[in-house]
Write a protein that holds these residues in place. Structure first.
Motif, PDB file in Angstrom:
ATOM      1  N   ASN A 173      -7.751  -1.213  -8.718  1.00 23.84           N
ATOM      2  CA  ASN A 173      -7.763  -2.477  -8.291  1.00 23.84           C
ATOM      3  C   ASN A 173      -8.564  -2.593  -6.948  1.00 23.84           C
ATOM      4  OD1 ASN A 173      -7.108  -4.057 -10.505  1.00 23.84           O
ATOM      5  ND2 ASN A 173      -4.856  -3.978  -9.846  1.00 23.84           N
ATOM      6  N   PHE A 174      -8.150  -1.556  -6.118  1.00 24.78           N
ATOM      7  CA  PHE A 174      -8.903  -1.586  -4.751  1.00 24.78           C
ATOM      8  C   PHE A 174     -10.507  -1.697  -4.602  1.00 24.78           C
ATOM      9  CE2 PHE A 174      -9.809   2.817  -5.764  1.00 24.78           C
ATOM     10  CZ  PHE A 174     -10.771   3.081  -4.871  1.00 24.78           C
TER      11      PHE A 174
ATOM     12  N   MET B  85     -12.042  -3.158  -7.099  1.00 22.27           N
ATOM     13  CA  MET B  85     -12.612  -4.473  -7.980  1.00 22.27           C
ATOM     14  C   MET B  85     -11.606  -5.465  -7.443  1.00 22.27           C
ATOM     15  SD  MET B  85     -12.444  -2.337 -11.649  1.00 22.27           S
ATOM     16  CE  MET B  85     -14.139  -2.795 -12.212  1.00 22.27           C
TER      17      MET B  85
ATOM     18  N   PRO C 123      -9.832  -8.872  -6.938  1.00 25.15           N
ATOM     19  CA  PRO C 123      -9.468  -9.833  -7.774  1.00 25.15           C
ATOM     20  C   PRO C 123     -10.274 -11.144  -7.878  1.00 25.15           C
ATOM     21  CG  PRO C 123      -7.764  -9.050  -6.359  1.00 25.15           C
ATOM     22  CD  PRO C 123      -8.918  -8.409  -6.075  1.00 25.15           C
TER      23      PRO C 123
ATOM     24  N   HIS D 287     -10.970 -16.888   1.277  1.00 23.51           N
ATOM     25  CA  HIS D 287     -11.334 -15.644   2.181  1.00 23.51           C
ATOM     26  C   HIS D 287     -12.787 -14.887   1.544  1.00 23.51           C
ATOM     27  CE1 HIS D 287      -7.380 -16.008   4.209  1.00 23.51           C
ATOM     28  NE2 HIS D 287      -6.995 -16.000   2.859  1.00 23.51           N
TER      29      HIS D 287
ATOM     30  N   TYR E 140     -15.218 -11.789   2.226  1.00 21.31           N
ATOM     31  CA  TYR E 140     -15.198 -10.478   2.998  1.00 21.31           C
ATOM     32  C   TYR E 140     -16.028  -9.485   1.957  1.00 21.31           C
ATOM     33  CZ  TYR E 140     -11.141 -10.011  -0.139  1.00 21.31           C
ATOM     34  OH  TYR E 140     -10.282 -10.406  -1.100  1.00 21.31           O
TER      35      TYR E 140
ATOM     36  N   TRP F  70     -14.766  -2.635   1.586  1.00 20.12           N
ATOM     37  CA  TRP F  70     -14.272  -1.997   2.626  1.00 20.12           C
ATOM     38  C   TRP F  70     -15.327  -1.285   3.334  1.00 20.12           C
ATOM     39  CZ3 TRP F  70     -14.386   3.131   3.684  1.00 20.12           C
ATOM     40  CH2 TRP F  70     -14.772   3.757   2.550  1.00 20.12           C
TER      41      TRP F  70
ATOM     42  N   VAL G 160     -11.590   5.953  15.488  1.00 18.77           N
ATOM     43  CA  VAL G 160     -10.584   4.707  15.698  1.00 18.77           C
ATOM     44  C   VAL G 160     -11.092   3.427  15.712  1.00 18.77           C
ATOM     45  CG1 VAL G 160      -8.514   4.020  17.004  1.00 18.77           C
ATOM     46  CG2 VAL G 160      -8.796   6.359  16.544  1.00 18.77           C
TER      47      VAL G 160
ATOM     48  N   ILE H  74     -12.294   2.123  12.439  1.00 19.91           N
ATOM     49  CA  ILE H  74     -11.284   1.946  11.651  1.00 19.91           C
ATOM     50  C   ILE H  74     -10.436   0.500  11.906  1.00 19.91           C
ATOM     51  CG2 ILE H  74      -8.981   2.598  10.853  1.00 19.91           C
ATOM     52  CD1 ILE H  74      -9.696   5.429  10.586  1.00 19.91           C
TER      53      ILE H  74
ATOM     54  N   THR I 226     -12.979  -1.944  10.872  1.00 21.70           N
ATOM     55  CA  THR I 226     -12.834  -2.190   9.327  1.00 21.70           C
ATOM     56  C   THR I 226     -11.667  -2.865   8.953  1.00 21.70           C
ATOM     57  OG1 THR I 226     -13.733  -0.071   8.988  1.00 21.70           O
ATOM     58  CG2 THR I 226     -12.664  -0.766   7.331  1.00 21.70           C
ATOM     59  N   VAL I 227     -10.533  -2.824   9.347  1.00 23.45           N
ATOM     60  CA  VAL I 227      -9.235  -3.512   9.027  1.00 23.45           C
ATOM     61  C   VAL I 227      -9.474  -4.807   9.499  1.00 23.45           C
ATOM     62  CG1 VAL I 227      -6.905  -3.633   9.406  1.00 23.45           C
ATOM     63  CG2 VAL I 227      -7.940  -1.438   9.006  1.00 23.45           C
TER      64      VAL I 227
ATOM     65  N   LYS J   4     -11.477  -7.395   7.596  1.00 27.91           N
ATOM     66  CA  LYS J   4     -10.864  -8.144   6.067  1.00 27.91           C
ATOM     67  C   LYS J   4      -9.847  -9.206   6.858  1.00 27.91           C
ATOM     68  CE  LYS J   4      -9.427  -6.966   1.404  1.00 27.91           C
ATOM     69  NZ  LYS J   4      -9.651  -6.019   0.549  1.00 27.91           N
ATOM     70  N   LEU J   5      -9.241  -9.078   7.910  1.00 33.14           N
ATOM     71  CA  LEU J   5      -8.294  -9.960   8.237  1.00 33.14           C
ATOM     72  C   LEU J   5      -8.919 -11.325   8.557  1.00 33.14           C
ATOM     73  CD1 LEU J   5      -6.059  -7.735  10.722  1.00 33.14           C
ATOM     74  CD2 LEU J   5      -5.464  -8.486   8.199  1.00 33.14           C
ATOM     75  N   PRO J   6      -8.237 -12.301   8.159  1.00 35.54           N
ATOM     76  CA  PRO J   6      -8.604 -13.750   8.472  1.00 35.54           C
ATOM     77  C   PRO J   6      -8.736 -13.823  10.170  1.00 35.54           C
ATOM     78  CG  PRO J   6      -6.391 -13.884   7.652  1.00 35.54           C
ATOM     79  CD  PRO J   6      -6.750 -12.374   7.533  1.00 35.54           C
TER      80      PRO J   6
ATOM     81  N   PHE K 257      -6.237 -11.525  15.894  1.00 40.58           N
ATOM     82  CA  PHE K 257      -7.213 -10.807  15.395  1.00 40.58           C
ATOM     83  C   PHE K 257      -8.481 -11.077  16.013  1.00 40.58           C
ATOM     84  CE2 PHE K 257      -4.077 -11.294  11.431  1.00 40.58           C
ATOM     85  CZ  PHE K 257      -3.423 -10.201  11.898  1.00 40.58           C
TER      86      PHE K 257
END
Lengths: 331, 404
Positions: free
Chosen positions: B277-278, B280, B282, B296, B298, B301, B359, B362, B365-366, B369-371, B376
């Protein structure tokens, strides 16, 4: 040893990244909705109405209306609780159920926007409290009263004048739970609970049920027109055509599906989708059908997966032995 | 014409005509690799194997996929998933492969940076590798359009919009790329062509070039030691394997590669069968709908870090920062001013620079994806600015680096 240390570093950063973009990001993107185990006692409804009051107070408009709504919800669900305590008589219920057959007769005719659902397995699929609530006031029970100025105008609203006695409600529900609770397949569960609004094109069903095979194209087209006409009526009533559910199990998380079916307002405030009142067992049946159609490879995956992994484990062991033999003279 | 004698074996027959013995020697049994390496040196072969897996699974999917805005979604989600025997398996292999290949690419890239494998004659290895990264990115993006789900559609919308160039408002260019005002049939069919023909051809060509660039400067080693490959090869051939600093590609280096590939494929197929699932999203299981924007949007990854460099700034500076971020890594061999070819832990401040880069990427990257809300947003801006400062910082750090 050094290689293992390097591997540990690589694995660590990979997992941190994975955690960040998958579980953590998704927890931040979607609001958390608490499930309530497919029991229906109005807790969620009252909470929503309370939030409505707070909001009205903040904005300073329609405060009285919000307060009245909260009161109505409280009174309604207290009444439901009271009726649930009554001892229902199935025999009396059967006689009273004749009233229901006026619409719930399987004729497949659209009434007021939707086709009244087939109730053959209603006692097995739906929660007892929910059924009581539904007969008492359909719009309130399904938590879509915001759609109606007067809940009498709900397609099933007239039931409020037809069944007025609390004991009678208890009797009808007792009858359904006793006589309409036979073994139900997952497809039947879906057909009765969902299919009159939601098509499932990968299972070749529409709002009119399973699509027959036609010998002549003319007949197929005629059927298609009937489907479109039915969909237009549903669309006019619901505001938009409810989505096809063919692969909804892959498009939404398990938690979303559960909490959404329990109480659509919790996930999509203002939606015209009614709460359908499935019991836990009823929901499991529906879910099984959605999985069967939307994720048909699951059994094959589970059957083949271990063998493929075993193959690669053996492959890796042999490769390791080969490597060892090739590198033994090098150091 | 060359003189041909009667061949006594198939091998000999082929050798007379194709010089297979010479080829085998030059490309394999006497292609020398340093002995002082670790499993990170196997990532190249792991990538080649993953590319092979993507190619094969892609060929199977291609037999049933329909590049038509009305048929694409169901051809993937119904025909391939329900009707074609093992269609689901090929699709999950292809989907997981497309995601995992980027993990390995990033590991491969950072290995190169850590050990200084882009320096002193190895610049072309780095540059051809970066071209491969760009080609793989284009391949991934075009492939993501094909299932024609909500995320395909809206990612296509957002990314092609970038070509309007912010305040330049070059909407004509955007329409030319899309072949329409919005993503539609023309858009889908051209991205289909790019995904199954043009970009794979470019990738195959670049892989050959990438291998070619390794030939003369040779593969780097764990200590960055300069090796006289010819001398070391003679030692090896004379049987002094312990003294020699090199090993032949086949079978010695390959035996280790194959073992690492085995471990990798255990993980790979675990993901294919139990945790796909990661790879593909949803959202992409909802059919494309131009009238309904997902809550959202995005990218996958592997694009998130550059997406997050675009996002926190106002329109034009954001696009410029994004452009710099895409191009910056190409220049690495030229902005690293240090003469040392050595692992980062021997290079003082460069070691710190390396881990800050990891770092920071990464974190980007995180956050990508966050709103983009509240804290953030602030973190995203800081991380993006740090990324942009990494280039100048590298020039200064390496300028003053002591010669080892």
């Amino acid at each position: 040893m050094r290689e293992l240390k390097i591997l540990a570093v690589v694995v660590f950063f990979t997992l941190v990244t994975y955690w960040g973009v998958e579980p953590f990001a998704h927890s931040q993107m979607h609001k958390h909705v608490e499930g309530h185990g497919f029991t229906y006692n109005g807790t969620a409804d009252t909470k929503e109405a309370e939030a409505g009051v707070v909001k009205a107070k903040e904005s300073g408009s329609k405060e009285a209306e919000a307060q009245a709504k909260l009161e109505a919800k409280k009174v309604f669900w207290a009444d439901v609780e009271k009726i649930a305590q009554l001892q229902g008589n199935a025999a009396n219920g059967e006689a009273a159920f004749a009233t229901c057959l006026g619409c719930h007769n399987g004729s497949g005719v659209n009434m007021g926007g939707v086709i009244p659902p087939n109730l053959d397995h209603a006692g097995a699929l739906y929660d007892k409290n929910y059924l009581i609530a539904l007969i008492k006031d359909p719009a309130m029970a399904s938590n879509v009263d915001h759609k109606y100025e007067d809940t009498m105008t709900h397609p099933m609203g007239s039931i409020k004048t037809m069944v007025t006695d609390d004991q009678q409600i208890a009797d009808i529900v007792a009858y359904m739970q006793e006589k309409m609770a036979g073994e139900v397949t997952s497809k039947q569960a879906f057909d009765e609970a969902c299919a009159r609004c939601h098509a499932m094109r990968y299972a070749k069903t529409t709002q009119l049920g399973d699509t027959p095979t036609f010998k002549y194209e003319k007949d197929a087209l005629a059927h298609k027109i009937k489907v479109i006409e039915e969909q237009e009526m549903v669309k006019a009533y619901m505001g938009k055509l409810p989505p096809d559910l063919s692969i909804m199990v892959r498009a939404r998380s398990e938690h979303f599906m559960e909490t959404f079916v329990e109480n659509p307002q919790a996930q999509l405030p203002g939606t015209s989708m009614p709460r359908v009142g499935l019991s836990h067992e009823g929901y499991e049946k529906v879910k099984a059908y959605l999985e069967e159609v939307g994720d048909p490879s699951k059994p094959a995956r589970e059957a083949i997966g271990p063998w493929v992994l075993l193959f690669f484990v053996v492959f890796t062991v042999l490769a390791y032995l080969w490597k060892k033999s090739q590198w033994k003279d090098l150091h | 014409m060359a003189k041909f004698e009667k061949a006594n074996s198939v091998n000999e027959w082929l050798d007379q005509r194709l010089a297979v013995e010479t080829l085998k020697r030059v490309l394999s049994t006497e292609y020398w690799i340093p002995k002082d390496i670790n499993f990170l040196w196997a990532m190249g072969m792991v990538l080649a194997a993953t590319f092979g897996v993507l190619l094969i699974s892609g060929i199977f999917l291609l037999m049933y996929y329909k590049p038509d805005a009305n048929l694409a979604f169901d051809s993937v989600n119904y025909v391939i998933m329900s009707e074609v025997g093992y269609g689901w398996l090929w699709r999950h292999i292809h989907g997981v492969g497309a995601s995992v290949v980027f993990l390995i690419i990033y590991i491969h890239m950072f290995t190169g940076i850590y050990y200084g494998s882009y320096k002193k004659g190895r610049e072309l290895i780095w540059l051809s590798g970066m071209l491969l990264f760009v080609a793989f990115s284009a391949e991934a993006f075009s492939g993501y359009m094909l299932p024609w789900g909500q995320m395909s559609y809206w990612a296509g919308m957002v990314i092609t919009n970038l070509f309007s160039g912010g305040s330049l408002e070059a909407y004509g260019l955007v329409e030319w790329i899309r072949g329409d005002y919005v993503p539609g049939d023309a858009f889908l069919t051209r991205f289909f062509m790019l995904h199954v023909l043009l970009i794979p051809l470019v990738i195959i060509g670049l892989i050959v070039l990438h291998f070619g660039t390794l030939r003369i400067p040779h593969v780097n080693n764990q200590e960055g030691a300069e090796i006289d490959f010819e001398e070391a090869a003679e030692l090896y051939k004379a049987g002094k394997k312990k003294e020699s600093k090199v090993i032949p590609f086949n079978p010695v280096f390959l035996s280790k590669d194959v073992f690492v590939m085995g471990v990798y494929f255990i993980l790979f197929f675990y993901l294919v069968f139990y945790h796909f699932n990661f790879a593909m999203d949803p959202v992409n299981f909802d059919p494309a709908d131009g009238l309904m924007t997902p809550a959202h949007i995005y990218p996958e990854w592997y694009f998130l870090w550059s997406y997050e460099i675009l996002r926190p700034f106002p329109k034009d500076p954001g696009l410029i920062a994004f452009g710099i971020a895409q191009a910056a890594l190409f220049f690495l061999p030229f902005i690293d001013r240090s003469p040392n070819v050595a692992p980062a832990h021997k290079r003082g401040l460069f070691f710190v620079w390396f881990w800050v880069l990891i770092v920071d990427m990464i974190v980007l990257t995180v956050l990508g994806k966050l709103p983009p809300e509240g804290i953030f947003n602030t973190l995203g801006t800081v991380a993006a600015v740090i990324f942009l400062l990494m280039g100048p910082a590298l020039i200064v750090i390496t300028k003053f680096e002591k010669k080892l």
